[in-house]
Scaffold this motif. Structure first.
Motif, PDB file in Angstrom:
ATOM      1  N   GLY A 222      98.496   2.981  86.004  1.00  0.00           N
ATOM      2  CA  GLY A 222      98.018   4.090  86.814  1.00  0.00           C
ATOM      3  C   GLY A 222      97.183   3.627  87.989  1.00  0.00           C
ATOM      4  O   GLY A 222      97.315   4.143  89.115  1.00  0.00           O
ATOM      5  N   VAL A 223      96.332   2.626  87.765  1.00  0.00           N
ATOM      6  CA  VAL A 223      95.501   2.073  88.843  1.00  0.00           C
ATOM      7  C   VAL A 223      96.384   1.440  89.925  1.00  0.00           C
ATOM      8  O   VAL A 223      96.179   1.671  91.125  1.00  0.00           O
ATOM      9  N   GLY A 224      97.356   0.638  89.510  1.00  0.00           N
ATOM     10  CA  GLY A 224      98.217  -0.045  90.468  1.00  0.00           C
ATOM     11  C   GLY A 224      99.037   0.920  91.303  1.00  0.00           C
ATOM     12  O   GLY A 224      99.115   0.784  92.534  1.00  0.00           O
ATOM     13  N   VAL A 225      99.639   1.905  90.647  1.00  0.00           N
ATOM     14  CA  VAL A 225     100.428   2.909  91.371  1.00  0.00           C
ATOM     15  C   VAL A 225      99.544   3.687  92.330  1.00  0.00           C
ATOM     16  O   VAL A 225      99.903   3.918  93.495  1.00  0.00           O
ATOM     17  N   GLY A 226      98.366   4.094  91.856  1.00  0.00           N
ATOM     18  CA  GLY A 226      97.473   4.886  92.687  1.00  0.00           C
ATOM     19  C   GLY A 226      96.951   4.129  93.894  1.00  0.00           C
ATOM     20  O   GLY A 226      97.001   4.628  95.024  1.00  0.00           O
ATOM     21  N   ALA A 227      96.477   2.905  93.675  1.00  0.00           N
ATOM     22  CA  ALA A 227      95.898   2.128  94.780  1.00  0.00           C
ATOM     23  C   ALA A 227      96.961   1.688  95.779  1.00  0.00           C
ATOM     24  O   ALA A 227      96.793   1.849  96.992  1.00  0.00           O
TER      25      ALA A 227
ATOM     26  N   LEU B  19     101.417   7.933  76.510  1.00  0.00           N
ATOM     27  CA  LEU B  19     101.051   6.807  77.371  1.00  0.00           C
ATOM     28  C   LEU B  19     101.452   7.064  78.825  1.00  0.00           C
ATOM     29  O   LEU B  19     100.688   6.762  79.761  1.00  0.00           O
ATOM     30  N   VAL B  20     102.651   7.624  79.015  1.00  0.00           N
ATOM     31  CA  VAL B  20     103.100   7.948  80.371  1.00  0.00           C
ATOM     32  C   VAL B  20     102.196   9.026  80.976  1.00  0.00           C
ATOM     33  O   VAL B  20     101.802   8.947  82.145  1.00  0.00           O
ATOM     34  N   ALA B  21     101.865  10.045  80.178  1.00  0.00           N
ATOM     35  CA  ALA B  21     100.969  11.090  80.666  1.00  0.00           C
ATOM     36  C   ALA B  21      99.596  10.511  81.021  1.00  0.00           C
ATOM     37  O   ALA B  21      98.967  10.930  81.997  1.00  0.00           O
ATOM     38  N   TRP B  22      99.133   9.528  80.233  1.00  0.00           N
ATOM     39  CA  TRP B  22      97.843   8.898  80.500  1.00  0.00           C
ATOM     40  C   TRP B  22      97.859   8.159  81.840  1.00  0.00           C
ATOM     41  O   TRP B  22      96.878   8.212  82.591  1.00  0.00           O
ATOM     42  N   HIS B  23      98.964   7.489  82.166  1.00  0.00           N
ATOM     43  CA  HIS B  23      99.009   6.765  83.444  1.00  0.00           C
ATOM     44  C   HIS B  23      98.972   7.750  84.613  1.00  0.00           C
ATOM     45  O   HIS B  23      98.445   7.439  85.690  1.00  0.00           O
ATOM     46  N   TYR B  24      99.488   8.971  84.421  1.00  0.00           N
ATOM     47  CA  TYR B  24      99.334  10.006  85.448  1.00  0.00           C
ATOM     48  C   TYR B  24      97.877  10.460  85.527  1.00  0.00           C
ATOM     49  O   TYR B  24      97.341  10.667  86.620  1.00  0.00           O
ATOM     50  N   ALA B  25      97.233  10.624  84.371  1.00  0.00           N
ATOM     51  CA  ALA B  25      95.838  11.069  84.359  1.00  0.00           C
ATOM     52  C   ALA B  25      94.929  10.076  85.074  1.00  0.00           C
ATOM     53  O   ALA B  25      93.999  10.474  85.786  1.00  0.00           O
TER      54      ALA B  25
END
Length: 459
Positions: free
Chosen positions: A134-139, A61-67
């Protein structure tokens, strides 16, 4: 021949962010770090210990949020297009990203608690939650760094990188300690309450930290010109990939961040298996590593600023030295793996941490210097490309280190030799990163596309 005297208004705009404004962006990074901490540490432990799930599930799950953060260039481009219209456009992206991250952390908490009673539904919700994380961290994170890159004068970039990174680490540490205390005694209801409180506090902190902040931004990089609307996304990506300097820097970020993250999941197991340290002792050793990182960041923030204000490639020597010192620390750990006690393990990991801290701050400072170097592309999409490269490298690095040790232990039948092999590969990756940094952060790269104002600063 003297340059014409600038008007008071122009001087004020070109001054860029002061230290208070830089700290305020650091608070945003701290809020992001605190919310991510909940998902990557607290919920990770619950899945493995309380619900007896395979460690691969939370790791996946953690790897997915990076992906998911491969979308950073797209979100950065959206932030650029909004910023081209003026106003507080990047601020909207920052607050929106943190708000999505906060809601996602609450959803992830609820999904984790459901794993015990409704595993299928809980896991499905967890995938959705970590996607939104992942979206929140990225944006939010990409827009915050883009605002920092466009609003900070060249001579302050190393110090600005140090401040924001240190505050992000501080946000993780402080929130971890606070959440840990508030969860005693543990209950599902208490966890939901604490998670809700953390989300509310971090969103509020972000709103307060960014209030009227964009008005204080300087005129550096693309903020220094009125070139109009940002190009469309495909044109922006084509421009970045066609630039030798941008391609080199993307590769450098990927290689160096893999090297940086490979040790994350194996350092404490190494201390336990080879040196027989207890969980408390290995945690203390981890603290020595973090202390070295902190000192390295502070030294580079102060020293790097003095150099970067005078030369466009002033941070290059710091990046290279940080990579090489990290390689030396890892090489020494390789020797420790086959020698064991009485090797000075604490000093070794402190030196490794110091090299990591020097590299990290110098690399981020160089990243900000190159962010505004395109002919038409703006800071957001460039920080997005490099942020995506960094995120994927982090995910791959941690996974490579852990899987590599497992495979080497099985193949070699010796724990010390297995750790020595992985530490050696990580050291080699840092040496390769240092070689890549020679051209990726050189004077030609840092001056490419620089604004006239920045060339005058560098003169």
């Amino acid at each position: 021949m003297h340059a014409p005297m600038a008007s008071p208004e122009t001087t004020k705009v070109e001054a860029g962010f002061g230290w208070l404004a830089i700290v305020r962006i650091g608070l945003v990074q701290a809020a992001i770090g605190a919310l991510v901490m909940l998902a990557t540490t607290v919920l990770n432990r619950l899945m493995v210990v309380e619900f007896a799930l395979a460690a691969a599930i939370p790791a996946g799950l953690v790897a997915w949020h990076y992906a998911v953060q491969l979308g950073r260039p797209l979100w950065g481009h959206g932030s650029d297009k909004s910023a081209a219209k003026g106003g507080n456009s990047r601020t909207v992206w920052i607050i929106g990203g943190v708000a999505v991250l906060a809601c996602a952390s609450l959803l992830a908490t609820q999904a984790t608690l459901m794993l015990g009673t409704s595993p299928a539904l809980g896991f499905t919700l967890a995938v959705v939650a970590y996607t939104l994380i992942g979206v929140g961290v990225g944006a939010g994170g990409t827009s915050a760094l883009a605002l920092l890159a466009s609003g900070v004068a060249p001579q302050r970039r190393a110090a600005a990188a140090a401040v924001t990174w240190i505050m992000m680490v501080a946000g993780i540490v402080v929130s971890a300690i606070t959440v840990g205390q508030l969860l005693k005694p543990f209950s599902p209801e208490r966890l939901l309450t604490v998670a809700g409180g953390l989300a509310l506090v971090m969103v509020t902190l972000t709103v307060l930290a960014t209030f009227r902040l964009e008005r204080q931004a300087g005129r550096f990089g693309h903020a220094a010109s009125d070139e109009g609307e940002a190009p469309d996304f495909r044109a922006a990506i084509r421009e970045i990939m066609s630039e030798t300097a941008a391609r080199r820097f993307t590769i450098f970020i990927f290689v160096s961040m893999i090297a940086f993250s490979m040790q994350d999941l194996i350092l404490e197991p190494f201390a336990g298996l080879i040196f027989g340290l207890s969980p408390g002792e290995s945690t203390q050793m981890g603290g020595q590593h973090q202390g070295g990182i902190l000192l390295g960041m502070i030294v580079t923030g102060i020293g790097g600023s003095a150099f970067s204000g005078k030369r466009p490639d002033g941070l290059r020597i710091w990046v290279i030295c940080g990579c090489l010192l990290s390689a030396v620390g890892l090489g020494a750990l390789g020797l420790a793996a086959v020698n064991g006690p009485p090797w000075p393990l604490g000093i070794n990991v402190f030196v490794l941490g110091f090299g990591n801290g020097v590299f990290a701050v110098a690399a981020i400072g160089a990243m900000m210097g190159l962010a505004g170097a395109g002919e038409t592309t703006r800071e957001g999409v460039r920080m997005g490309v490099w942020g995506a490269s960094q995120a994927i490298a982090f995910g791959l690095g941690g996974l490579t280190g852990a899987v590599g040790v497992d495979l080497a232990r099985h193949a070699l039948g010796n724990d010390g030799a297995a750790f020595q092999l992985v530490f050696g590969l990580e050291a080699a990756a840092f040496v390769l990163a240092a070689l890549l940094a020679v051209k990726a952060t050189g004077a030609a790269a840092m001056r490419a596309g620089a604004t006239q104002g920045e060339r005058e600063v560098y003169a």
